[in-house]
Design an enzyme around this catalytic site. Structure first.
Site, PDB file in Angstrom:
ATOM      1  N   ARG A 198      12.185  17.689 -31.696  1.00 15.41           N
ATOM      2  CA  ARG A 198      12.831  16.674 -32.546  1.00 15.41           C
ATOM      3  C   ARG A 198      14.142  16.318 -31.866  1.00 15.41           C
ATOM      4  O   ARG A 198      15.013  17.183 -31.710  1.00 15.41           O
ATOM      5  CB  ARG A 198      13.060  17.219 -33.961  1.00 15.41           C
ATOM      6  CG  ARG A 198      13.983  16.323 -34.778  1.00 15.41           C
ATOM      7  CD  ARG A 198      14.001  16.668 -36.250  1.00 15.41           C
ATOM      8  NE  ARG A 198      12.760  16.223 -36.879  1.00 15.41           N
ATOM      9  CZ  ARG A 198      12.596  16.122 -38.204  1.00 15.41           C
ATOM     10  NH1 ARG A 198      13.570  16.458 -39.036  1.00 15.41           N
ATOM     11  NH2 ARG A 198      11.445  15.704 -38.695  1.00 15.41           N
ATOM     12  N   GLN A 250       4.243  12.658 -38.970  1.00 18.02           N
ATOM     13  CA  GLN A 250       4.380  12.272 -40.373  1.00 18.02           C
ATOM     14  C   GLN A 250       3.405  11.149 -40.728  1.00 18.02           C
ATOM     15  O   GLN A 250       2.724  11.217 -41.760  1.00 18.02           O
ATOM     16  CB  GLN A 250       5.817  11.817 -40.657  1.00 18.02           C
ATOM     17  CG  GLN A 250       6.033  11.417 -42.093  1.00 18.02           C
ATOM     18  CD  GLN A 250       5.963  12.586 -43.055  1.00 18.02           C
ATOM     19  OE1 GLN A 250       6.702  13.552 -42.921  1.00 18.02           O
ATOM     20  NE2 GLN A 250       5.049  12.520 -44.027  1.00 18.02           N
ATOM     21  N   HIS A 293       7.796   8.797 -35.404  1.00 15.74           N
ATOM     22  CA  HIS A 293       7.550  10.030 -36.175  1.00 15.74           C
ATOM     23  C   HIS A 293       6.036  10.155 -36.391  1.00 15.74           C
ATOM     24  O   HIS A 293       5.528  10.066 -37.506  1.00 15.74           O
ATOM     25  CB  HIS A 293       8.308   9.976 -37.499  1.00 15.74           C
ATOM     26  CG  HIS A 293       8.488  11.312 -38.163  1.00 15.74           C
ATOM     27  ND1 HIS A 293       8.098  12.504 -37.581  1.00 15.74           N
ATOM     28  CD2 HIS A 293       9.031  11.653 -39.374  1.00 15.74           C
ATOM     29  CE1 HIS A 293       8.388  13.505 -38.395  1.00 15.74           C
ATOM     30  NE2 HIS A 293       8.950  13.024 -39.484  1.00 15.74           N
ATOM     31  N   ARG A 332       1.337  17.709 -43.890  1.00 20.31           N
ATOM     32  CA  ARG A 332       1.961  17.934 -42.574  1.00 20.31           C
ATOM     33  C   ARG A 332       1.417  19.224 -41.975  1.00 20.31           C
ATOM     34  O   ARG A 332       1.111  19.299 -40.777  1.00 20.31           O
ATOM     35  CB  ARG A 332       3.489  18.029 -42.697  1.00 20.31           C
ATOM     36  CG  ARG A 332       4.215  16.745 -43.024  1.00 20.31           C
ATOM     37  CD  ARG A 332       4.183  15.750 -41.877  1.00 20.31           C
ATOM     38  NE  ARG A 332       4.792  16.246 -40.650  1.00 20.31           N
ATOM     39  CZ  ARG A 332       6.103  16.258 -40.384  1.00 20.31           C
ATOM     40  NH1 ARG A 332       6.955  15.774 -41.263  1.00 20.31           N
ATOM     41  NH2 ARG A 332       6.566  16.725 -39.223  1.00 20.31           N
ATOM     42  N   ASP A 389      11.481   4.812 -46.963  1.00 19.72           N
ATOM     43  CA  ASP A 389      12.148   5.946 -46.325  1.00 19.72           C
ATOM     44  C   ASP A 389      13.645   5.795 -46.601  1.00 19.72           C
ATOM     45  O   ASP A 389      14.088   4.749 -47.098  1.00 19.72           O
ATOM     46  CB  ASP A 389      11.853   5.905 -44.807  1.00 19.72           C
ATOM     47  CG  ASP A 389      12.316   7.144 -44.052  1.00 19.72           C
ATOM     48  OD1 ASP A 389      12.781   8.114 -44.680  1.00 19.72           O
ATOM     49  OD2 ASP A 389      12.221   7.134 -42.803  1.00 19.72           O
ATOM     50  N   CYS A 420       8.218   9.901 -46.785  1.00 19.05           N
ATOM     51  CA  CYS A 420       8.104  11.076 -45.905  1.00 19.05           C
ATOM     52  C   CYS A 420       9.012  12.220 -46.349  1.00 19.05           C
ATOM     53  O   CYS A 420       8.797  13.362 -45.956  1.00 19.05           O
ATOM     54  CB  CYS A 420       8.391  10.679 -44.461  1.00 19.05           C
ATOM     55  SG  CYS A 420      10.089  10.157 -44.157  1.00 19.05           S
TER      56      CYS A 420
HETATM   57  N1  NVA Z   1      13.726   8.117 -40.888  1.00 20.92           N
HETATM   58  C1  NVA Z   1      14.167   9.435 -41.253  1.00 20.92           C
HETATM   59  C2  NVA Z   1      13.004  10.361 -41.406  1.00 20.92           C
HETATM   60  C3  NVA Z   1      13.372  11.757 -41.798  1.00 20.92           C
HETATM   61  C4  NVA Z   1      12.176  12.653 -41.877  1.00 20.92           C
HETATM   62  C5  NVA Z   1      15.139   9.950 -40.194  1.00 20.92           C
HETATM   63  O1  NVA Z   1      14.910   9.717 -39.006  1.00 20.92           O
HETATM   64  O2  NVA Z   1      16.144  10.557 -40.566  1.00 20.92           O
HETATM   65  N1   CP Z   2       9.531  14.302 -43.305  1.00 15.15           N
HETATM   66  C1   CP Z   2      10.163  15.125 -42.447  1.00 15.15           C
HETATM   67  O1   CP Z   2       9.972  15.079 -41.237  1.00 15.15           O
HETATM   68  O2   CP Z   2      11.004  16.020 -43.047  1.00 15.15           O
HETATM   69  P1   CP Z   2      12.044  16.992 -42.348  1.00 15.15           P
HETATM   70  O3   CP Z   2      13.168  16.149 -41.808  1.00 15.15           O
HETATM   71  O4   CP Z   2      12.487  17.902 -43.447  1.00 15.15           O
HETATM   72  O5   CP Z   2      11.369  17.731 -41.227  1.00 15.15           O
END
Ligand code: NVA
Ligand code: CP
Length: 303
Positions: A104, A134, A131, A287, A219, A259
């Site tokens: 990540r 997800q 992502h 997930r 989101d 998500c």
């Molecule tokens: N779009 C959000 C998703 C978090 C799971 C982010 O990147 O923070």
């Molecule tokens: N939806 C998702 O990826 O959640 P986290 O940021 O908690 O991993």
């Protein structure tokens, strides 16, 4: 043989997703019936987090343990990545000590550089632009509840972010349509969408994007890494909340997904996320199951 990575949704074909969906169903059933299944015995997953996470860490770590393997958590704060070790060097070293790596991070180019120097498969656990794990879980969840997603209409209400770009790729792979409504100034960056993607329509009005949708999804308005824009975004996204008025424009049996983590009263009203059309807890749970199928496939190939 070239190593298979999962850096974006479009990295797998429809045929591969069909296989993974069948594996997910089998693996989920084993989990539900407490049947031990350890195809990844003695295998190791390394997870690198440069941003916060609850679901992604938990689902990969628990999933790897449940498959009989081990998972190791690294973050920027206490690994050498936070002290400027080149991504290429980190990839060389890490990939000599494990069987698969999940990352990540920020820019998509970081994970691409990492994968180009890795001896083992690399999985995208979220970048600024994608992502895929997800959205795969979301597509699986839709199919579980409603059957095939081909030919259906998904409404995206909110930011043009990593989730939307993965949904846009999913629409091409699975053959469904996306109705997209983003506030002015937060619209789709054409550089992140394939030029021949004809699977989406942009709407100025978010309620119009929901009309006739089979699934409505949104989101957070401010993704990780963009926190300094929070105040401006709160203003710009005024009117983009998914509330029951917008859900009423969708098909009567439309689902709602997010998500997570969610902010009730910002991008989604409590009456929607906690209401009867919401499948957010199944979505989060899935997930675990889709990623176990993904880990199995990337480490062992088709079984
Ligand atoms: N779009 C959000 C998703 C978090 C799971 C982010 O990147 O923070
Ligand atoms: N939806 C998702 O990826 O959640 P986290 O940021 O908690 O991993």
């Amino acid at each position: 043989m070239a190593i298979k990575h999962y850096l974006q949704f479009a990295d797998f074909s429809l045929e591969e997703y069909a296989y993974l969906i069948e594996r997910t169903k089998i693996i989920k059933q084993k989990f539900k019936s407490y049947e031990p299944y350890h195809p990844l015995l003695d295998r190791t997953l390394v997870m690198v987090f440069e941003k916060n996470s609850t679901r992604t860490r938990l689902s990969f770590e628990a999933g790897m343990h449940q498959l009989g393997g081990a998972a190791i958590y690294l973050n920027t704060r206490d690994s050498q990545l936070g002290r400027g070790e080149p991504v290429e060097d980190a990839a060389q070293v890490m990939s000599r000590m494990c069987d698969i790596i999940m990352i990540r991070t920020f820019g998509q180019e970081i994970i691409e550089r990492f994968a180009a120097n890795s001896r083992v498969p690399v999985v995208n656990g979220l970048t600024n632009e994608q992502h895929p794990c997800q959205v795969f879980a979301d597509v699986f969840t839709y199919i579980e509840h409603r059957g095939s997603i081909a030919g259906k209409c998904v409404a995206w209400v909110g930011d043009a972010n990593n989730m939307l770009y993965s949904w846009l790729q999913a629409a091409e792979v699975f053959g469904f349509h996306l109705n997209v409504s983003t506030p002015v100034g937060y619209d789709i960056n054409p550089a992140f969408v394939s030029q021949n993607n004809l699977r989406y329509t942009v709407f100025k009005n978010p309620a119009d994007a929901c009309a006739g949708a089979d699934l409505v999804t949104t989101d957070v308005w401010t993704s990780m890494g963009y926190e300094q824009e929070n105040v401006a975004r709160l203003k710009a996204f005024d009117g983009w909340i998914v509330d029951s008025a917008k859900m009423q424009r969708a098909n009567p049996d439309a689902l709602f997904m997010h998500c997570l983590p969610a902010h009730r009263g910002e991008e989604v009203a409590a009456e929607v996320i906690d209401g009867p059309q919401s499948v957010v807890w199944d979505e989060a749970e899935n997930r675990l199951h889709v990623q176990k199928a993904l880990l199995e496939y990337l480490v062992l190939g088709k079984v």
